[in-house]
Enzyme design. Sequence first.
Site, PDB file in Angstrom:
ATOM      1  N   THR A 185       0.877  -1.162   0.000  1.00 25.38           N
ATOM      2  CA  THR A 185       0.000   0.000   0.000  1.00 25.38           C
ATOM      3  C   THR A 185       0.913   1.210   0.000  1.00 25.38           C
ATOM      4  O   THR A 185       2.060   1.116   0.419  1.00 25.38           O
ATOM      5  CB  THR A 185      -0.883   0.013   1.271  1.00 25.38           C
ATOM      6  OG1 THR A 185      -1.716  -1.157   1.295  1.00 25.38           O
ATOM      7  CG2 THR A 185      -1.793   1.236   1.338  1.00 25.38           C
ATOM      8  N   ARG A 213     -12.731  -7.929  -3.565  1.00 28.04           N
ATOM      9  CA  ARG A 213     -12.261  -7.814  -2.186  1.00 28.04           C
ATOM     10  C   ARG A 213     -11.859  -6.379  -1.888  1.00 28.04           C
ATOM     11  O   ARG A 213     -11.237  -5.704  -2.708  1.00 28.04           O
ATOM     12  CB  ARG A 213     -11.068  -8.745  -1.974  1.00 28.04           C
ATOM     13  CG  ARG A 213     -10.442  -8.682  -0.568  1.00 28.04           C
ATOM     14  CD  ARG A 213      -9.156  -7.901  -0.573  1.00 28.04           C
ATOM     15  NE  ARG A 213      -8.496  -7.882   0.735  1.00 28.04           N
ATOM     16  CZ  ARG A 213      -7.414  -7.165   1.010  1.00 28.04           C
ATOM     17  NH1 ARG A 213      -6.855  -6.422   0.070  1.00 28.04           N
ATOM     18  NH2 ARG A 213      -6.882  -7.189   2.217  1.00 28.04           N
ATOM     19  N   VAL A 214     -12.216  -5.892  -0.712  1.00 30.89           N
ATOM     20  CA  VAL A 214     -11.861  -4.542  -0.279  1.00 30.89           C
ATOM     21  C   VAL A 214     -11.050  -4.657   1.004  1.00 30.89           C
ATOM     22  O   VAL A 214     -11.455  -5.358   1.942  1.00 30.89           O
ATOM     23  CB  VAL A 214     -13.117  -3.681  -0.030  1.00 30.89           C
ATOM     24  CG1 VAL A 214     -12.729  -2.304   0.506  1.00 30.89           C
ATOM     25  CG2 VAL A 214     -13.933  -3.550  -1.318  1.00 30.89           C
ATOM     26  N   GLY A 215      -9.908  -3.997   1.046  1.00 26.87           N
ATOM     27  CA  GLY A 215      -9.055  -4.033   2.223  1.00 26.87           C
ATOM     28  C   GLY A 215      -9.314  -2.869   3.157  1.00 26.87           C
ATOM     29  O   GLY A 215     -10.373  -2.234   3.137  1.00 26.87           O
ATOM     30  N   ASP A 216      -8.316  -2.561   3.953  1.00 27.08           N
ATOM     31  CA  ASP A 216      -8.492  -1.540   4.990  1.00 27.08           C
ATOM     32  C   ASP A 216      -8.283  -0.116   4.492  1.00 27.08           C
ATOM     33  O   ASP A 216      -8.768   0.834   5.107  1.00 27.08           O
ATOM     34  CB  ASP A 216      -7.524  -1.800   6.148  1.00 27.08           C
ATOM     35  CG  ASP A 216      -6.060  -1.676   5.711  1.00 27.08           C
ATOM     36  OD1 ASP A 216      -5.659  -2.391   4.777  1.00 27.08           O
ATOM     37  OD2 ASP A 216      -5.320  -0.872   6.308  1.00 27.08           O
ATOM     38  N   THR A 236      -0.491   0.208   6.407  1.00 29.61           N
ATOM     39  CA  THR A 236      -0.177  -0.757   5.365  1.00 29.61           C
ATOM     40  C   THR A 236       0.094  -2.104   6.016  1.00 29.61           C
ATOM     41  O   THR A 236       0.705  -2.169   7.078  1.00 29.61           O
ATOM     42  CB  THR A 236       1.048  -0.315   4.542  1.00 29.61           C
ATOM     43  OG1 THR A 236       1.424  -1.385   3.650  1.00 29.61           O
ATOM     44  CG2 THR A 236       2.248   0.021   5.422  1.00 29.61           C
ATOM     45  N   GLY A 237      -0.371  -3.163   5.393  1.00 27.44           N
ATOM     46  CA  GLY A 237      -0.128  -4.486   5.964  1.00 27.44           C
ATOM     47  C   GLY A 237      -1.267  -5.428   5.668  1.00 27.44           C
ATOM     48  O   GLY A 237      -1.912  -5.345   4.616  1.00 27.44           O
ATOM     49  N   GLY A 239      -4.603  -6.286   5.568  1.00 28.27           N
ATOM     50  CA  GLY A 239      -5.774  -5.429   5.633  1.00 28.27           C
ATOM     51  C   GLY A 239      -6.884  -5.918   6.534  1.00 28.27           C
ATOM     52  O   GLY A 239      -7.509  -5.135   7.262  1.00 28.27           O
TER      53      GLY A 239
END
Length: 315
Positions: A185, A213-216, A236-237, A239
Amino acid sequence: MADEESIARPRETRLWATPPLREYSLALHGGAGGRIEELSTERRESFEAGLRRAYLAGRVVLEDGGSALDAVCATVEQLEDDPLFNAGRGAALAADGSVEHDAAVMDDDGRAGAIAVSRHAKNPVRLARAVLENSSHVLLVDPARDLATGWDLEVREQEYFITEARKVQLERIHALRLAAPRHGTVGAVARDRDGRIAVATSTGGMAAQSTGRVGDSPVIGAGTYARGDSLAVSCTGEGEAFIRGVVSYDIAARMRYLRAPLADAVRDTVLAELTAKDASGGLVAVAPDGTVVVAHNSPTMFAAFEGQDGVVLLT
């Protein structure tokens, strides 16, 4: 090749805290975790050059008296245009070989704009900012091409975003049944000369992730958050761990309710919500007084911020 997840296990938190050195502050990250194997043959200098270009783009804005929001968007846009980083051109590919971008921006007034599963905007961070400025919404999913062009934003076909390195990465994951890398990210935080703070985050998500898919990153309070009385933070990482732990808001809550300094709040949140739950990642954060904190519990994190002797680059 080693399983990329096995080399990105959480470890002791590394943390840098720098006091205000100028009338403004800026920090950025270019992703945390284990190195992406297919890109690891690129020279370290190339990553450092990309981080430096992005940092200087934001610093020019701040030196000229520009806003924190302008600075973080200028910084992130540089990283989106650099194919070495997992955002914009060069973003990770979903399982079907397509590119889906997530991005968010937020300022210290609580104004936020975010997009998820964006397929058309050349610079997802610009589209996220347009949501903030041009709509009554916070988060748009799968925004239409016409929406971007209607807001005078540049659009591109999917081929623009897809690089050969990312194709090779996806082929290896499918062929060798590797665990998909869960890191990558870009983001930036800033404080301007007027004392305003802001954050921007952008990502291509996980390599080989399920379509949709949706991350953080676009989830306010998870991967991106800003509040005038506490901090601006970009994460970042892994999610899903950042979403479950509401990581960026948890740091703010420790500052607001426990009166914890920024560095202590970051360290305690990383320990409680990431390390203790066998998740890894990192973040950059800035407090209203200009203090900058950079931290990660992953083996590596790309980042840039100013130290006593000039710009510090982490690769």
